[in-house]
Structure formats: C-alpha cells, structure tokens
Design a protein around this motif. Structure first.
Motif, mmCIF file in Angstrom:
data_model
loop_
_atom_site.group_PDB
_atom_site.id
_atom_site.type_symbol
_atom_site.label_atom_id
_atom_site.label_comp_id
_atom_site.label_asym_id
_atom_site.label_seq_id
_atom_site.Cartn_x
_atom_site.Cartn_y
_atom_site.Cartn_z
ATOM 1 N N ALA B 217 0.734 -1.178 0.140
ATOM 2 C CA ALA B 217 -0.149 0.039 0.166
ATOM 3 C C ALA B 217 0.799 1.242 0.001
ATOM 4 O O ALA B 217 0.487 2.243 -0.857
ATOM 5 C CB ALA B 217 -0.937 0.254 1.143
ATOM 6 N N CYS B 222 -0.150 5.077 -1.060
ATOM 7 C CA CYS B 222 -1.271 5.308 0.099
ATOM 8 C C CYS B 222 -0.601 5.837 1.453
ATOM 9 O O CYS B 222 0.574 5.321 1.872
ATOM 10 C CB CYS B 222 -1.647 3.791 0.591
ATOM 11 N N LYS B 226 -4.518 6.403 5.609
ATOM 12 C CA LYS B 226 -5.462 5.656 4.553
ATOM 13 C C LYS B 226 -5.180 4.273 4.779
ATOM 14 O O LYS B 226 -5.878 3.409 4.621
ATOM 15 C CB LYS B 226 -4.934 6.383 3.177
ATOM 16 N N THR B 227 -3.615 4.036 4.809
ATOM 17 C CA THR B 227 -3.356 2.480 5.043
ATOM 18 C C THR B 227 -3.898 1.735 6.083
ATOM 19 O O THR B 227 -4.625 0.491 5.917
ATOM 20 C CB THR B 227 -1.865 2.198 4.979
#
Lengths: 302, 335
Positions: B217, B222, B226-227
């Motif tokens: 990710a 990312c 957000k991850t």
C-alpha cells in the motif's frame, strides 16, 4: 548514496512522527489521568485533606495516615491478611482449573461449540456488580441447605474429606484444598478469560509436534509434560499476573470495600489514599516476585 | 438383508484387523470410548455448575413469597407469578435505566475501542524513540488498580482545570462531578475500565498480521492513515469485535466507575447494587405501613433484578457468540 541515506532517515522520521500521532491519545491520557492522580494520591497519603467550597487543602502530617491504617483502624490489617491468603489459594486454583478445562476444550468432540459458549458465559456473569451480589445471596444458601438436609448427608465430598482428615498428613494444606473445592463455583466463574488465553495458546502449537512424538513412542501423558507444558509456559505467566490483578481489583474484595467506605462515606481522602497505596505496593511486590520466579521456568520456542 | 450383511462384514473386518494388530485396535477403541464418556460426564457436570445459578434464579423469580418458605418447593413454583418482575422493574426504574445504560455503554465502548485500536496499531507497527518506555506505561496502566487513584481522580474532576486556563477565564475551577463528561474524557485518553488490556490485545493481533500488504500500500502511494483505515482495519475486525463486546459488557455491569462518575444517572448496574436497600422503601410506599422485608423475599427480588439485567447481555452474547469465542481463541496471544 548519500542522498539515499538521507531519504531513509526522512522516512524513518516520518514513521516515528506518525507512530507518536497514533499513540498520542494514550500519552495525553496517561499524563493527565494517570501520572498526575498517581503522584497526587501518593502525596495525599501523607496529608489530611480538608474540603472547602471551591478549594481543598492538603495539610502535611507525615506518616500518620500509614500509622493509623496499621495500628488504629480495627479492620484493615485483618482484611489485608485475609484477602491475601484467599488470593493465593484462589489464584492457584483458577490457574489449575483453567488449564485443565482448556485442555479438554481443545479436543475434538460433539457439541464443542456449545460447551465453549457455556464456559465463556462467566466472562459476562462474573463482572462488575453482579459478582458482589452473587456472594451474599442467603436465599440460595438456604435452598442448598434444604437440599442437603433432604439428601441426608450422603455426600461423596464429605466422606472423602473425612478420610483425608483422618489420614492426618498435611491437614492444613488439605483444608485450603477443601475450601477451594467447596467453592468450585467461584473458581469456575472467575476463570473465563484464563481459559480463553490458554486455548489460544494451545491452538498455536503445531500438531506435527505431537505426531512426531507419538511416532517416536511418546504417550499422551508424556507429551503433555514434554510438549504442551513448555509450549504454553509463557501463558502461565500472563494468566498468573492477570488472575492476581483481577482478584485484587474485584469489587467484592474486602480491602477495596474498606477503601471505598473510608473515601466515600467518611470522606477521609488521606487515609483512603494511604490504604490503597499500601495495598497497591503489596500487590505489586507480590506480582513482581512471583512473576520473576515463574519467568525463570518459562520456555520460549523461538 | 444387505444391511445386516454389510454390518456383519464390517464386524468381521474389524475382528480381522484387530487380530492383525494383536489386540491393539480393540484396546484403542475401548480406551477412546472410555475417555469420551469420562469427558462427557465431566463437561456435563461443569456446564451444570455454571448454568445452575441462572436456572435457579429463573425458577425463584416466578415464585410467590409463600413458595420461598415452603421446603417442598425447590425448583418448580407452586403458585406461579410474574409479580416479582413488576416490582423489580419498578424499583430498578427499568426502562429508563436500560435506555441510559444502553446509551452510555454503547458510546463509551465505541470511544474506547476506537482510541485503543489507534494506540494498539501505533505500538504494533511503528518504530519511534522511547517506544518500550511507553509500552511499559501501558503495562503499568493494566497493573494499577483504579482504586489507588480513585480518590485523587475524584478531586481532580471536582476542581477540574487544564493548566490554570479555566481558572484564568472563569475565575474558578470547574466542578465536573455529577456529569458523565469526565468518564468520556478518561475513555478518550485510554484510561477507562481495563483499557490497557484492550491496547495489549489489539497490539498482539496487529503484530501477527504480515507486513507485506502494508508495504504494498505504501509503495502504491497510500498515506499512513489511509493504509490503516483501508488495509489494516478490515483485517482486524475479529479482535475489534471481541474487544468491543468486552468493553460493552464490562461497562454494562461495572459498579466502580459508574458509581464514581455517573452516579446521578439511573444505570442498571448502580440501581441493581442498591436494589435491596430500595426494596424496603418501596414496600413502605406502596403498603403505607413500615415493614421489614424478609431476607428470602429481598433475595428473590434481587435474583429477579439480576436476571433482568443479564438478559440483554445474554441475547447479545447469543448473537455474537461465534465471533467472540472463535476470534479470541484464534488471536494467538504471545508474550
């Protein structure tokens, strides 16, 4: 090369910052609601606290609160000793019981899901206020007495106890065991979490180990001591700590009740702080000492 | 005809195999059967041990007062009545307390678990200076009995102030006692009921998830947050559910924090603790005469009240039982 190194440090720094951001609620909460009250209550245990309107005064009186807790208060010493011996007996009982039950629950048999659900029910039933109400329910006691009277003393446990008592060896140790067995309900109801922890440990042991052992001619009994026991020995430590702490913080604990009455009913904050600090330090010392000895016997696989 | 034939062949087949193994097969079968019978007996006994008080409470809650004194009546009431439930509900202020408890437990559990998940993730995945020190603090939080700091927390919220700011603005410190706000603040700071334990459990769970997904990710651009939300949270569903359940249930039955911070609100836990004391006053109010309530009867009402409070939890447990049990035991807690 140099540029790359600098970039890596930047990434690490960014990671460190986001790490701190993630745990920042804990840090703030810890500093505000743990460190400050902890220091304050430690300070308060050396003071008398006077409540006024809008302010409170702390007047330094030295060790007087501690002296009062130990020498003047009629119940405190007795409660400490009583709760402490009870805690040791019960914690041992709970550990043995939960280990035994989790061994059984880890096997394959019909209706395992249902039995597991029933065994974890105490996690709900033994929490908070309910456990305190459970212990002084005289109605249940009278019911039990009625049942006992109608069955006219044909009790296997009584007969066994009698036999063991007349044997005359280690009577005092037996008395503790008898008390535990008579209160097996208390033990069973306090060991929900411990069973879960042991079970989770048992499930991480690879079955290939047992297979290899049984091919080499190892009996089930031997593999229990040579494989199961060492593999989950670290969980004994976790469970022991959890059990002791849980027992000491239960709301039906005599010392805790005493502290509550001193604080809320008599409004004697200084004395209450002193009492709880004595209790806390004793418990912490006990946990530290025992877990030191247990951790010597713990075996780590990897 | 064919059925008996197959049975017979199966039996002779077994006999043959037994002979070949030198009696080992038969011995093993008998041993297995014996073990499972012993196990069934043992488990039945222990399950009965755990369930018996609940069954007993159910039967007692339907008894009239005279049944309680009748030595012949043990588990099936002679005069069936639901009067006990009405009285208990009246004293407990059941509807209001239920709604209050539901609201408080739910909001507090959501808040606590949200914060603990963040903190647990932070401890599991990031390297930062003083990490082991802060984790030692988490262990300390687990170990410190809340009673030790309760008296000074009491005063802390009685004369609440953040570094003298409120004092400067309003002229005096705030009295936050009697409102639920302090408890929400405690929960937001991970200092609520057994929050250290949740942090510890969630951290263990995150540590066991392989790091590859996260790295992928990150490589795809990312961000950290957000991850966490997109990749890690969905994987942590089982542990979050079970921690949420723990939190909800323990909050529901908790007497200590409720008494300290939420004392003014009628909650099921606090009103249950007062049930026996309020029974006398209640009967006096209804009957108009001062009477002493008999021990058996007050215990009967207490059993009924306890039952009424456990019922929502049991319903919840029945629904969530599978997630609860399976997720916890597959977490694989390691030290």
């Amino acid at each position: 090369m140099k540029k790359q190194k600098g970039k890596l440090a930047g990434l690490q720094k960014r990671k460190a910052i986001s790490g701190y951001l993630f745990i920042s609620p804990f840090i703030i909460g810890f500093l505000m609601f743990m460190v400050k009250p902890l220091c304050q209550s430690f300070y308060m245990s050396f003071c008398t606290v006077e409540l006024g309107s809008g302010i409170f005064n702390e007047i330094w009186i030295g060790l007087e609160n501690f002296v009062e807790a130990f020498t003047i208060d009629p119940d405190y010493n007795r409660l400490l000793v009583e709760e402490f011996t009870r805690m040791m007996a019960y914690s041992l009982g709970i550990i043995v019981f939960s280990f035994f039950v989790s061994l059984i629950l880890n096997q394959e048999f019909k209706g395992r899901a249902m039995v597991r659900a029933i065994f974890f029910l105490p996690v709900i039933l033994s929490s908070g206020v309910i456990i305190g109400l459970e212990t002084d329910n005289q109605l249940m006691d009278t019911l039990a007495q009625t049942i006992e009277m109608t069955t006219e003393n044909v009790s296997i446990t009584d007969a066994l106890e009698e036999v063991l008592r007349t044997a005359g060896v280690g009577v005092r140790a037996f008395e503790e065991v008898f008390e535990l067995i008579d209160n097996i309900y208390d033990v069973a109801i306090a060991s929900g979490i411990q069973i879960i922890i042991f079970l989770s440990g048992l499930q991480t042991i690879p079955s290939s180990m047992y297979e290899a052992a049984s091919i080499e001619g190892c009996t089930k009994w031997e593999s229990l001591w040579k494989i199961t026991f060492p593999m989950i020995s670290s969980l004994f430590l976790v469970n022991w700590i959890y059990t002791v702490i849980d027992f000491c913080m239960r709301s039906d604990n005599g010392v805790i009740e005493k502290i509550q009455t001193v604080m809320l009913d008599q409004m004697n904050y200084g004395l209450a702080s002193a009492m709880s600090w004595i209790y806390f330090i004793i418990v912490l010392a006990f946990v530290g000492l025992t877990s030191f000895f247990i951790s010597k016997g713990v075996y780590y696989y990897d | 005809m064919t059925k008996s034939k197959t049975k017979k062949t199966a039996f002779s087949d077994f006999k043959e195999r037994n002979q070949k193994s030198g009696g080992y097969l038969l011995k093993k079968k008998i041993m297995g059967g014996g073990v499972s019978i012993c196990r069934a007996l043992l488990l039945f006994g222990m399950c009965f041990l755990i369930l018996q008080p609940i069954l007993n409470k159910i039967s007692v809650s339907f008894m009239t007062e005279e049944d309680l004194y009748n030595p012949v009546v043990i588990s099936i009431p002679q005069n069936f009545t639901t009067e006990n439930y009405k009285i208990a509900a009246d004293i407990l202020n059941y509807k209001e307390a239920l709604v209050n408890s539901l609201f408080t437990s739910l909001t507090i559990a959501v808040l606590q678990i949200a914060v603990c998940t963040l903190v647990g993730y932070g401890f599991a995945r990031f390297k930062f200076p003083f990490k082991s020190f802060w984790f030692a603090c988490v262990i300390l939080v687990i170990l410190v009995p809340p009673q030790t700091i309760s008296s000074s927390l009491h005063l802390h919220f009685r004369f609440f102030d953040v570094m003298g700011i409120i004092q400067a603005v309003k002229g005096e410190s705030l009295n936050l006692r009697g409102s639920a706000l302090p408890y929400y603040m405690l929960s937001a700071g991970c200092m609520g009921l057994k929050n250290g334990l949740y942090i510890y459990m969630i951290r263990q769970f995150f540590r066991n998830i392989p790091e590859d997904m996260e790295e992928a990710a990150y490589v795809d651009g990312c961000g950290t947050l957000k991850t966490f939300v997109r990749i890690m949270l969905p994987q942590a569903k089982p542990i979050i559910t079970s921690c949420f359940l723990f939190s909800f249930v323990w909050q529901w039955t908790d007497g200590f924090y409720s008494k300290m911070f939420l004392g003014t609100k009628p909650l099921v836990s606090t009103s249950l603790a007062r049930l026996v004391d309020s029974l006398g006053a209640y009967i006096q109010r209804v009957m108009g005469i001062k009477t002493t309530v008999s021990l058996a009867y007050s215990n009967c009402i207490l059993s009924t009240g306890t039952l009424m409070i456990i019922v929502p939890l049991i319903i919840l447990y029945l629904f969530a039982q599978r997630t609860f049990v399976e997720s916890i035991s597959s977490t694989g807690i390691k030290m």
